[in-house]
Design an enzyme around this catalytic site. Sequence first.
Site, PDB file in Angstrom:
ATOM      1  N   GLU A 126     -23.835   3.616 -27.080  1.00 40.56           N
ATOM      2  CA  GLU A 126     -24.292   4.631 -26.111  1.00 40.56           C
ATOM      3  C   GLU A 126     -24.346   4.083 -24.691  1.00 40.56           C
ATOM      4  O   GLU A 126     -24.615   4.830 -23.755  1.00 40.56           O
ATOM      5  CB  GLU A 126     -25.641   5.203 -26.547  1.00 40.56           C
ATOM      6  CG  GLU A 126     -26.880   4.342 -26.254  1.00 40.56           C
ATOM      7  CD  GLU A 126     -27.093   3.192 -27.234  1.00 40.56           C
ATOM      8  OE1 GLU A 126     -26.188   2.908 -28.052  1.00 40.56           O
ATOM      9  OE2 GLU A 126     -28.166   2.569 -27.173  1.00 40.56           O
ATOM     10  N   CYS A 134     -27.823  -1.734 -32.850  1.00 39.64           N
ATOM     11  CA  CYS A 134     -28.602  -2.867 -32.326  1.00 39.64           C
ATOM     12  C   CYS A 134     -29.668  -3.294 -33.340  1.00 39.64           C
ATOM     13  O   CYS A 134     -29.331  -3.758 -34.414  1.00 39.64           O
ATOM     14  CB  CYS A 134     -29.188  -2.540 -30.947  1.00 39.64           C
ATOM     15  SG  CYS A 134     -29.791  -4.010 -30.088  1.00 39.64           S
ATOM     16  N   HIS A 166     -24.496  -1.716 -28.047  1.00 41.89           N
ATOM     17  CA  HIS A 166     -24.990  -0.356 -27.830  1.00 41.89           C
ATOM     18  C   HIS A 166     -23.807   0.569 -27.511  1.00 41.89           C
ATOM     19  O   HIS A 166     -23.369   0.610 -26.361  1.00 41.89           O
ATOM     20  CB  HIS A 166     -25.979  -0.329 -26.667  1.00 41.89           C
ATOM     21  CG  HIS A 166     -27.316  -0.900 -27.001  1.00 41.89           C
ATOM     22  ND1 HIS A 166     -28.308  -0.155 -27.582  1.00 41.89           N
ATOM     23  CD2 HIS A 166     -27.816  -2.149 -26.872  1.00 41.89           C
ATOM     24  CE1 HIS A 166     -29.370  -0.915 -27.794  1.00 41.89           C
ATOM     25  NE2 HIS A 166     -29.096  -2.137 -27.369  1.00 41.89           N
TER      26      HIS A 166
END
Lengths: 203, 252
Positions: A183, A79, A181
Site C-alpha cells: 500500500e 508486514c 508495504h
Amino acid sequence: MLVIIDYDAGNTYNVKKAFDYLKIPTTLTADPQQIKNCDGMILPGVGAFGPAMATLQERGLANLIKHEALAGKPLLGICLGMQMLFENSTEYGNHAGLGLIPGKVVAFPTETNYRVPQMGWNQNQLLQSKKDFDFLANEYTYFVHSYYVKCDLKYIVTAADYGVQVPALVRRQQIYGTQFHPEKSGAVGLRVLQTFAQKAVAK
Amino acid sequence: MLAKRIIPCLDVDQGRVKKGVNFLNLTDVGDPAEIAAEYQRQGADELVFLDITATNQRRKTMTEVVEQVSRQVFMPLTVGGGITSIAEIQALLKAGADKISLNSAAISNPSLITAGAKKFGNQCIVVAIDVKTDQASGKHFVYTHGGRQKTSFEAVEWAKRAVNLGAGELLITSMDQDGMKTGFAIDLYRKLGAAVDVPIIASGGAGNLQDFVDVFQQADVAGALAASVFHYRELTIAQVKESLKQAGVVIR
C-alpha cells in the site's frame, strides 16, 4: 468480497485506501460471520509482534483466521501481518504466531552494521517463478521493519538483500505474505494487491 | 540493496502548499494532493509535509490534507510542524501519515519521543533537528521554532539522545546551507552518521545534480530532502536519479 481484518493495526486505513483506489471492494471488519463469508482475508500490521497477536486472540480472531486459511481461503499478511503467519517471533520475548507457514521471526543480526530498522525501498529478487508475481522481479518496494523471517526457501517467492536474505513475498498454497508495504510501494505495490484480489475472487 | 531516497518537502499553510510550485500547469497550483501526485509521477521515494499554519484550526486542516493525499498517492508520507501530543500523532496516522516528525516539541518535551515510539513504533517517530554552526567555536548548535531560537544542545549530543529516547529516523537540516544551493553539509552528516545507527535524512543546500551525488558518496545518509530545486523545477527528480545512477549510487 475481501475482508481487511480490523484489529487497530496502524496501516489498516492505508491498505483500505489502496484497494479503494483500485476499485476493489473491501470491508474493514472483525465480525466472525463476515470473515467466514468473505472470498479472501487481508491481515495488515505495524508495530510489535506480541501485542498484535494478543489483540487478535482477545478478539477471537487468531483461531478464526487460522481455521479459514487452513480450509483454503486466500490470505494476505502485510508486514507484521506477514510475520504473524509464521510459528513464532523473538521480538521482546518469545511469542507464538498463527503457525500457517513454518518459520520464525528474528531480529536483524547486529554484526552486519546495517542500520535498523530497515526503512526504505529495497529490490525484489525473484527466487522462484510463480508467474502471477513474476512482475516483482528487480522491482523496488517499501520496507519498514526491525525483525525478519527465517524460513525454508520453498516458501520464498521474492527476497531482498539487507546484509541477510530478507523474505519479501512468501507463499504457502493460497496463503501469501509481504514483508514490504504494497500500500506504500507505488504502482508495483498496487499490482500486488490487485493480483491477490484476482486470485481470491477467481477461486 | 536499499535504495537511497529522494524526498521532496512541501510547506503547507492552511491546507494549501505555500511556496510557489511552478512545475505544474494546473489551475490550482496550491493543491497538496495534485502536487503530491505529480511528485509520485516523477519518481519521488517519500514526501514530507511541513505544517506552517499558525492558527488553532491547524491540526484539523492538516489531517484533511493527509487524508486526501493518501487516497491517491502510495508512498510513505511524513508529517511535521507544531505537533505536540500523542492525540495529534494518532489523528495524523489514522488519516494516512506513516511517520511523524517532531522538532521543537521533542526538545521541550523529550518524553513525547518515547511515548510516541512506544505506542506507534520507533519507525514512526522522526526527530527533525535544525542545526547552525557557531562561527567562533565551530560547534553545531540545535535551533528550534523554525530556526528562531538557539538551544544549548550540540547536534551530535542531541541526536544521540533523541535516538536513545526512541527516534527511528533523524531529519537533519543545516541552516547554514539551507537556501544557499551550494551543497549539503557533508561534514555534519559524517559526524552524525558515526554517532547514531538510525537512518539519517540530509536537508538543506541542494542546488545541482552533483550535490546529491556528493552527499550520498561522502556521507552515510539514507535520503536527501529538498524543496525549492524541485518546486521551481530547476531539477526534476528523474534527473537527480539518473545522475545518481550514473555515479553508481543505488536508487529506485
